[in-house]
Design a protein around this motif. Structure first.
Motif, PDB file in Angstrom:
ATOM      1  N   ILE A  97     -16.085   2.387 -29.790  1.00 36.14           N
ATOM      2  CA  ILE A  97     -17.220   3.333 -29.406  1.00 36.14           C
ATOM      3  C   ILE A  97     -18.171   3.516 -30.366  1.00 36.14           C
ATOM      4  CG2 ILE A  97     -17.329   5.400 -28.411  1.00 36.14           C
ATOM      5  CD1 ILE A  97     -13.863   5.706 -28.066  1.00 36.14           C
ATOM      6  N   GLU A  98     -19.944   3.210 -29.821  1.00 32.65           N
ATOM      7  CA  GLU A  98     -20.639   2.977 -30.216  1.00 32.65           C
ATOM      8  C   GLU A  98     -21.791   3.600 -29.039  1.00 32.65           C
ATOM      9  OE1 GLU A  98     -21.946  -1.132 -29.948  1.00 32.65           O
ATOM     10  OE2 GLU A  98     -20.826  -1.790 -32.865  1.00 32.65           O
ATOM     11  N   PRO A  99     -22.609   4.186 -29.677  1.00 30.95           N
ATOM     12  CA  PRO A  99     -23.838   5.192 -29.038  1.00 30.95           C
ATOM     13  C   PRO A  99     -23.806   4.626 -27.777  1.00 30.95           C
ATOM     14  CG  PRO A  99     -23.935   5.496 -31.566  1.00 30.95           C
ATOM     15  CD  PRO A  99     -23.283   4.075 -31.663  1.00 30.95           C
ATOM     16  N   GLY A 100     -24.210   5.192 -26.311  1.00 34.98           N
ATOM     17  CA  GLY A 100     -24.290   4.374 -25.276  1.00 34.98           C
ATOM     18  C   GLY A 100     -22.631   3.842 -25.002  1.00 34.98           C
ATOM     19  N   SER A 101     -21.889   3.735 -25.372  1.00 28.50           N
ATOM     20  CA  SER A 101     -20.368   2.875 -25.135  1.00 28.50           C
ATOM     21  C   SER A 101     -19.922   4.192 -23.904  1.00 28.50           C
ATOM     22  CB  SER A 101     -19.777   2.882 -26.166  1.00 28.50           C
ATOM     23  OG  SER A 101     -19.744   2.386 -26.651  1.00 28.50           O
ATOM     24  N   VAL A 102     -19.300   4.069 -22.753  1.00 29.62           N
ATOM     25  CA  VAL A 102     -18.288   4.785 -21.897  1.00 29.62           C
ATOM     26  C   VAL A 102     -16.965   5.031 -22.497  1.00 29.62           C
ATOM     27  CG1 VAL A 102     -18.173   4.849 -19.265  1.00 29.62           C
ATOM     28  CG2 VAL A 102     -20.613   4.102 -20.567  1.00 29.62           C
ATOM     29  N   VAL A 103     -17.163   6.119 -21.873  1.00 28.21           N
ATOM     30  CA  VAL A 103     -15.353   6.010 -22.068  1.00 28.21           C
ATOM     31  C   VAL A 103     -14.434   7.354 -21.050  1.00 28.21           C
ATOM     32  CG1 VAL A 103     -15.093   6.174 -24.396  1.00 28.21           C
ATOM     33  CG2 VAL A 103     -15.392   8.366 -23.619  1.00 28.21           C
ATOM     34  N   ASP A 104     -13.153   6.948 -20.740  1.00 24.68           N
ATOM     35  CA  ASP A 104     -13.149   7.220 -19.674  1.00 24.68           C
ATOM     36  C   ASP A 104     -11.785   8.640 -20.109  1.00 24.68           C
ATOM     37  OD1 ASP A 104     -14.493   6.787 -17.254  1.00 24.68           O
ATOM     38  OD2 ASP A 104     -12.670   5.186 -17.011  1.00 24.68           O
ATOM     39  N   PHE A 105     -11.494   9.389 -19.172  1.00 20.04           N
ATOM     40  CA  PHE A 105     -10.355  10.486 -19.638  1.00 20.04           C
ATOM     41  C   PHE A 105      -9.130   9.774 -18.727  1.00 20.04           C
ATOM     42  CE2 PHE A 105     -13.329  12.060 -22.216  1.00 20.04           C
ATOM     43  CZ  PHE A 105     -12.624  12.866 -22.947  1.00 20.04           C
ATOM     44  N   GLU A 106      -8.451   9.711 -18.581  1.00 21.69           N
ATOM     45  CA  GLU A 106      -7.441   9.272 -17.776  1.00 21.69           C
ATOM     46  C   GLU A 106      -5.607  10.434 -17.848  1.00 21.69           C
ATOM     47  OE1 GLU A 106      -6.495   5.044 -17.271  1.00 21.69           O
ATOM     48  OE2 GLU A 106      -8.184   4.501 -17.078  1.00 21.69           O
ATOM     49  N   ARG A 107      -5.079  10.624 -16.860  1.00 21.42           N
ATOM     50  CA  ARG A 107      -4.300  11.559 -16.498  1.00 21.42           C
ATOM     51  C   ARG A 107      -2.602  10.349 -16.582  1.00 21.42           C
ATOM     52  NH1 ARG A 107      -2.951  17.666 -15.311  1.00 21.42           N
ATOM     53  NH2 ARG A 107      -1.482  17.867 -16.428  1.00 21.42           N
ATOM     54  N   GLY A 108      -2.239  10.368 -17.422  1.00 22.60           N
ATOM     55  CA  GLY A 108      -0.665   9.590 -17.359  1.00 22.60           C
ATOM     56  C   GLY A 108       0.189  10.723 -16.609  1.00 22.60           C
ATOM     57  N   ALA A 109       1.684   9.743 -16.012  1.00 24.70           N
ATOM     58  CA  ALA A 109       1.999  10.061 -15.374  1.00 24.70           C
ATOM     59  C   ALA A 109       3.226  11.609 -15.890  1.00 24.70           C
ATOM     60  CB  ALA A 109       3.239   9.360 -14.969  1.00 24.70           C
ATOM     61  N   ASP A 110       3.007  11.076 -17.395  1.00 31.55           N
ATOM     62  CA  ASP A 110       3.710  12.437 -18.487  1.00 31.55           C
ATOM     63  C   ASP A 110       2.465  13.797 -18.664  1.00 31.55           C
ATOM     64  OD1 ASP A 110       2.357  11.149 -19.851  1.00 31.55           O
ATOM     65  OD2 ASP A 110       3.667  10.621 -21.557  1.00 31.55           O
ATOM     66  N   GLY A 111       1.811  13.557 -18.182  1.00 31.67           N
ATOM     67  CA  GLY A 111       0.759  14.784 -18.347  1.00 31.67           C
ATOM     68  C   GLY A 111      -0.040  14.879 -18.916  1.00 31.67           C
ATOM     69  N   ARG A 112      -0.417  13.583 -20.080  1.00 35.24           N
ATOM     70  CA  ARG A 112      -1.349  13.079 -21.603  1.00 35.24           C
ATOM     71  C   ARG A 112      -2.401  12.475 -20.872  1.00 35.24           C
ATOM     72  NH1 ARG A 112       1.917  10.567 -26.025  1.00 35.24           N
ATOM     73  NH2 ARG A 112       3.981  11.419 -26.098  1.00 35.24           N
ATOM     74  N   VAL A 113      -3.777  12.852 -21.213  1.00 37.42           N
ATOM     75  CA  VAL A 113      -5.236  12.695 -21.330  1.00 37.42           C
ATOM     76  C   VAL A 113      -5.390  11.436 -22.006  1.00 37.42           C
ATOM     77  CG1 VAL A 113      -7.354  13.457 -21.145  1.00 37.42           C
ATOM     78  CG2 VAL A 113      -5.154  14.843 -20.521  1.00 37.42           C
ATOM     79  N   VAL A 114      -5.447  10.502 -21.295  1.00 26.86           N
ATOM     80  CA  VAL A 114      -6.099   9.447 -22.439  1.00 26.86           C
ATOM     81  C   VAL A 114      -6.849   9.067 -22.064  1.00 26.86           C
ATOM     82  CG1 VAL A 114      -5.330   6.751 -22.821  1.00 26.86           C
ATOM     83  CG2 VAL A 114      -2.995   8.489 -21.538  1.00 26.86           C
ATOM     84  N   LEU A 115      -7.571   8.670 -23.629  1.00 26.63           N
ATOM     85  CA  LEU A 115      -8.487   8.485 -23.877  1.00 26.63           C
ATOM     86  C   LEU A 115      -8.799   6.816 -23.520  1.00 26.63           C
ATOM     87  CD1 LEU A 115     -12.005   8.409 -24.983  1.00 26.63           C
ATOM     88  CD2 LEU A 115     -11.296   8.432 -27.160  1.00 26.63           C
ATOM     89  N   VAL A 116      -9.955   6.114 -23.077  1.00 22.65           N
ATOM     90  CA  VAL A 116      -9.658   4.566 -22.558  1.00 22.65           C
ATOM     91  C   VAL A 116     -11.150   4.532 -23.035  1.00 22.65           C
ATOM     92  CG1 VAL A 116      -9.619   3.083 -21.098  1.00 22.65           C
ATOM     93  CG2 VAL A 116      -7.817   4.948 -20.840  1.00 22.65           C
ATOM     94  N   LYS A 117     -11.691   3.005 -23.871  1.00 18.23           N
ATOM     95  CA  LYS A 117     -13.514   2.851 -23.585  1.00 18.23           C
ATOM     96  C   LYS A 117     -13.107   2.069 -22.596  1.00 18.23           C
ATOM     97  CE  LYS A 117     -16.575   0.242 -26.063  1.00 18.23           C
ATOM     98  NZ  LYS A 117     -16.491  -1.010 -27.332  1.00 18.23           N
ATOM     99  N   VAL A 118     -14.226   2.679 -21.874  1.00 21.21           N
ATOM    100  CA  VAL A 118     -14.602   1.343 -20.339  1.00 21.21           C
ATOM    101  C   VAL A 118     -15.385   0.006 -21.046  1.00 21.21           C
ATOM    102  CG1 VAL A 118     -16.104   1.036 -18.710  1.00 21.21           C
ATOM    103  CG2 VAL A 118     -14.516   3.191 -18.688  1.00 21.21           C
TER     104      VAL A 118
END
Length: 93
Positions: A39-60
């Motif tokens: 991840i660098e400046p300008g990178s896009v990330v998403d926050f996804e919610r898993g089935a177990d309720g955890r929030v996961v950070l994912v680099k697009v």
């Protein structure tokens, strides 16, 4: 809880990496996580919610789109020289 998921990269050691949420809802992603995910400046990330309720950070896989003005930067063509601009301001042209 924030869990980082990335394919084909080494896992982070099982240590806690806390961060503080600002009044604007912003957080700083720890450097080790940024390095791991690339991840660098300008990178896009998403926050996804898993089935177990955890929030996961994912680099697009793409960088943020440049603004309309940034896309136009450098497209004005050859400009006037300083001498030409000065001649115009003096009324010599």
């Amino acid at each position: 809880m924030l869990e980082v998921i990335l394919e084909q990269k080494p896992a982070l050691p099982e240590t806690e990496m806390g961060t503080t949420v600002t009044s604007k809802g912003q957080v700083t992603i720890p450097k080790r996580v940024r390095d791991l995910l690339g991840i660098e400046p300008g990178s896009v990330v998403d926050f996804e919610r898993g089935a177990d309720g955890r929030v996961v950070l994912v680099k697009v896989g793409r960088k943020a789109r440049p603004s309309r003005l940034a896309r136009l930067r450098g497209h004005a063509g050859k400009g006037l020289s300083t001498a030409e601009i000065m001649a115009m301001t003096r009324g010599e042209r």
